[in-house]
Design a protein around this motif. Structure first.
Motif, mmCIF file in Angstrom:
data_model
loop_
_atom_site.group_PDB
_atom_site.id
_atom_site.type_symbol
_atom_site.label_atom_id
_atom_site.label_comp_id
_atom_site.label_asym_id
_atom_site.label_seq_id
_atom_site.Cartn_x
_atom_site.Cartn_y
_atom_site.Cartn_z
ATOM 1 N N PHE A 1 0.839 -1.217 0.000
ATOM 2 C CA PHE A 1 0.000 0.000 0.000
ATOM 3 C C PHE A 1 0.866 1.256 0.000
ATOM 4 O O PHE A 1 1.843 1.339 0.743
ATOM 5 C CB PHE A 1 -0.906 0.032 1.239
ATOM 6 N N SER A 2 0.501 2.219 -0.816
ATOM 7 C CA SER A 2 1.104 3.553 -0.714
ATOM 8 C C SER A 2 0.127 4.584 -1.243
ATOM 9 O O SER A 2 -0.737 4.270 -2.080
ATOM 10 C CB SER A 2 2.436 3.634 -1.459
ATOM 11 N N ILE A 3 0.250 5.791 -0.723
ATOM 12 C CA ILE A 3 -0.642 6.885 -1.143
ATOM 13 C C ILE A 3 0.149 8.187 -1.123
ATOM 14 O O ILE A 3 0.955 8.412 -0.202
ATOM 15 C CB ILE A 3 -1.898 6.957 -0.230
ATOM 16 N N SER B 1 -8.367 4.236 -12.758
ATOM 17 C CA SER B 1 -7.796 3.059 -12.098
ATOM 18 C C SER B 1 -7.032 2.199 -13.095
ATOM 19 O O SER B 1 -7.210 2.323 -14.301
ATOM 20 C CB SER B 1 -8.933 2.227 -11.505
ATOM 21 N N GLY B 2 -6.207 1.303 -12.567
ATOM 22 C CA GLY B 2 -5.500 0.333 -13.402
ATOM 23 C C GLY B 2 -5.428 -1.007 -12.687
ATOM 24 O O GLY B 2 -5.515 -1.044 -11.450
ATOM 25 N N VAL B 3 -5.266 -2.092 -13.452
ATOM 26 C CA VAL B 3 -5.298 -3.431 -12.842
ATOM 27 C C VAL B 3 -4.068 -3.780 -11.990
ATOM 28 O O VAL B 3 -4.026 -4.839 -11.389
ATOM 29 C CB VAL B 3 -5.531 -4.569 -13.874
ATOM 30 N N SER B 4 -3.098 -2.879 -11.936
ATOM 31 C CA SER B 4 -2.005 -3.080 -10.984
ATOM 32 C C SER B 4 -2.456 -2.666 -9.580
ATOM 33 O O SER B 4 -1.712 -2.831 -8.617
ATOM 34 C CB SER B 4 -0.801 -2.234 -11.400
ATOM 35 N N GLY B 5 -3.669 -2.088 -9.471
ATOM 36 C CA GLY B 5 -4.171 -1.620 -8.184
ATOM 37 C C GLY B 5 -3.891 -0.146 -7.959
ATOM 38 O O GLY B 5 -4.036 0.388 -6.862
ATOM 39 N N THR B 6 -3.498 0.527 -9.031
ATOM 40 C CA THR B 6 -3.186 1.951 -8.967
ATOM 41 C C THR B 6 -4.461 2.763 -9.236
ATOM 42 O O THR B 6 -5.242 2.395 -10.095
ATOM 43 C CB THR B 6 -2.161 2.281 -10.072
ATOM 44 N N ILE B 7 -4.632 3.850 -8.510
ATOM 45 C CA ILE B 7 -5.727 4.791 -8.818
ATOM 46 C C ILE B 7 -5.184 6.208 -8.696
ATOM 47 O O ILE B 7 -4.467 6.527 -7.749
ATOM 48 C CB ILE B 7 -6.941 4.659 -7.866
ATOM 49 N N LEU B 8 -5.542 7.027 -9.672
ATOM 50 C CA LEU B 8 -5.206 8.448 -9.612
ATOM 51 C C LEU B 8 -6.520 9.207 -9.458
ATOM 52 O O LEU B 8 -7.499 8.880 -10.131
ATOM 53 C CB LEU B 8 -4.536 8.881 -10.919
ATOM 54 N N PHE C 1 -5.080 19.416 -5.640
ATOM 55 C CA PHE C 1 -4.034 18.390 -5.726
ATOM 56 C C PHE C 1 -4.448 17.214 -6.598
ATOM 57 O O PHE C 1 -5.616 17.050 -6.936
ATOM 58 C CB PHE C 1 -3.659 17.883 -4.337
ATOM 59 N N THR C 2 -3.449 16.394 -6.929
ATOM 60 C CA THR C 2 -3.711 15.056 -7.441
ATOM 61 C C THR C 2 -3.296 14.096 -6.337
ATOM 62 O O THR C 2 -2.374 14.375 -5.560
ATOM 63 C CB THR C 2 -2.875 14.742 -8.700
ATOM 64 N N VAL C 3 -3.975 12.962 -6.274
ATOM 65 C CA VAL C 3 -3.630 11.947 -5.280
ATOM 66 C C VAL C 3 -3.498 10.610 -6.005
ATOM 67 O O VAL C 3 -4.314 10.285 -6.867
ATOM 68 C CB VAL C 3 -4.670 11.910 -4.124
ATOM 69 N N ALA C 4 -2.441 9.878 -5.689
ATOM 70 C CA ALA C 4 -2.248 8.557 -6.288
ATOM 71 C C ALA C 4 -2.156 7.540 -5.167
ATOM 72 O O ALA C 4 -1.560 7.796 -4.121
ATOM 73 C CB ALA C 4 -0.963 8.533 -7.111
ATOM 74 N N VAL C 5 -2.795 6.399 -5.393
ATOM 75 C CA VAL C 5 -2.780 5.345 -4.383
ATOM 76 C C VAL C 5 -2.508 4.030 -5.097
ATOM 77 O O VAL C 5 -2.895 3.875 -6.264
ATOM 78 C CB VAL C 5 -4.115 5.342 -3.589
ATOM 79 N N CYS C 6 -1.823 3.124 -4.438
ATOM 80 C CA CYS C 6 -1.643 1.808 -5.050
ATOM 81 C C CYS C 6 -1.697 0.700 -4.009
ATOM 82 O O CYS C 6 -1.042 0.775 -2.967
ATOM 83 C CB CYS C 6 -0.337 1.719 -5.830
#
Ligand code: GLN
Length: 307
Positions: free
Chosen positions: A41-43, A259-266, A273-278
């Motif tokens: 997990f990271s954000i 979203s993307g199938v690697s579990g990434t979401i922007l 701001f922009t926020v990215a999470v994975c």
């Protein structure tokens, strides 16, 4: 909420989503992704005035998968403007990201640029205008994220290419409807390379920060998209960025997202701001379980959204 509190909010979110880590399923239809650990997990937040905040495993890079479709569309809009919309629609699909049935029904014009067929046809358009598409895409991410060490994970790109049959079927179907100009395998190789660009959450939030800043990259001052195009792109992200789960995401998070199938979401909070999470554990729509929960918590804790 004061800007300095973003770090505290991200730390709280990271603690609160712990029970969700490991839930969901990593994308195993791409064999190279099946090996990812679902509990990562990271954000990260990157603000329009250049501040960065991050929690979790901030240096871990993930392939960005479908989050790359936003840059593909950006580069295509820079070159084609509204002409692009003759080849791809603007409506939510209501079907899975890799559905074939709708494409046949709608005579080879994909519903929107974020489902696979739509991204692949956008990639075909871009392929016709760029002499070195993979190099151009990689350099765009390197420049916008401010990091020259960003690379393409060739192992993932090759794995996707080897198992490309469904995406190839879509491209061939579009070719049969005269909506595809280049060699299918050439365009797919570029498309998979775009999907296999590796970024960590800080780099991802930075690279797409222009979306929150009226189309301007704040580090260089350069216009990536006009403010009108930027508004249009954000609107499409809101209605279609999470495929057939866009309604639920909009309801829970209140921001445009991809979203993307690697579990990434922007996600984008305009003018802020922009926020990215994975987190690689996915729900049945192919979206990150912990990622969506984290963004929902963020929007609740900060009590602001686009509405
Ligand atoms: N590269 C993936 C594919 O083509 C992208 C899909 C996704 O992230 N939803 O299947």
């Amino acid at each position: 909420m004061a800007i300095s509190d973003y770090q505290q909010v991200l730390d709280e979110i990271t603690a609160e989503i712990q029970p969700l880590l490991g839930q969901g399923k990593v994308a195993d239809y791409i064999p190279a992704l099946a090996k990812e650990d679902a509990s990562q997990f990271s954000i990260a937040i990157h603000t329009v005035d250049g501040r960065t905040f991050c929690a979790g495993d901030c240096s871990k890079r993930f392939t960005i998968q479908s989050v790359s479709k936003v840059m593909t569309l950006t580069l295509a809009l820079q070159r084609y403007g509204d002409e692009l919309w003759q080849r791809v629609g603007k409506e939510p699909s209501g079907t899975a990201f890799n559905s074939l049935t709708q494409l046949e029904f709608e005579k080879g014009i994909p519903r929107n640029p974020f489902i696979n067929a739509g991204a692949i046809v956008t990639c075909d358009a871009l392929y016709s205008r760029l002499s070195a598409p993979m190099h151009s895409m990689l350099e765009t991410f390197r420049q916008l994220a401010g990091n020259k060490t960003i690379v393409i994970d060739k192992r993932v790109a090759s794995s996707e290419y080897e198992f490309r049959h469904r995406n190839a079927a879509m491209a061939h179907l579009m070719k049969s409807f005269n909506n595809f100009d280049n060699e299918v395998d050439d365009v797919l190789w570029a498309y998979f390379n775009f999907c296999a660009i590796e970024l960590n959450c800080v780099e991802l939030a930075k690279a797409y920060n222009f979306l929150a800043n009226k189309g301007i990259d704040h580090t260089s001052g350069k216009e990536v998209l006009t403010s009108l195009q930027n508004k249009q792109l954000n609107s499409l992200l809101f209605t279609s960025g999470l495929y057939d789960a866009a309604g639920d995401f909009g309801y829970r998070v209140g921001m445009p997202g991809k979203s993307g199938v690697s579990g990434t979401i922007l996600a984008v909070l305009p003018n802020k701001f922009t926020v990215a999470v994975c987190s690689p554990g996915l729900n049945s729509f192919g979206n990150s379980v912990a990622g969506i929960a984290a963004l929902e918590l963020l929007s609740k804790k900060l009590d602001f959204s686009i509405f």
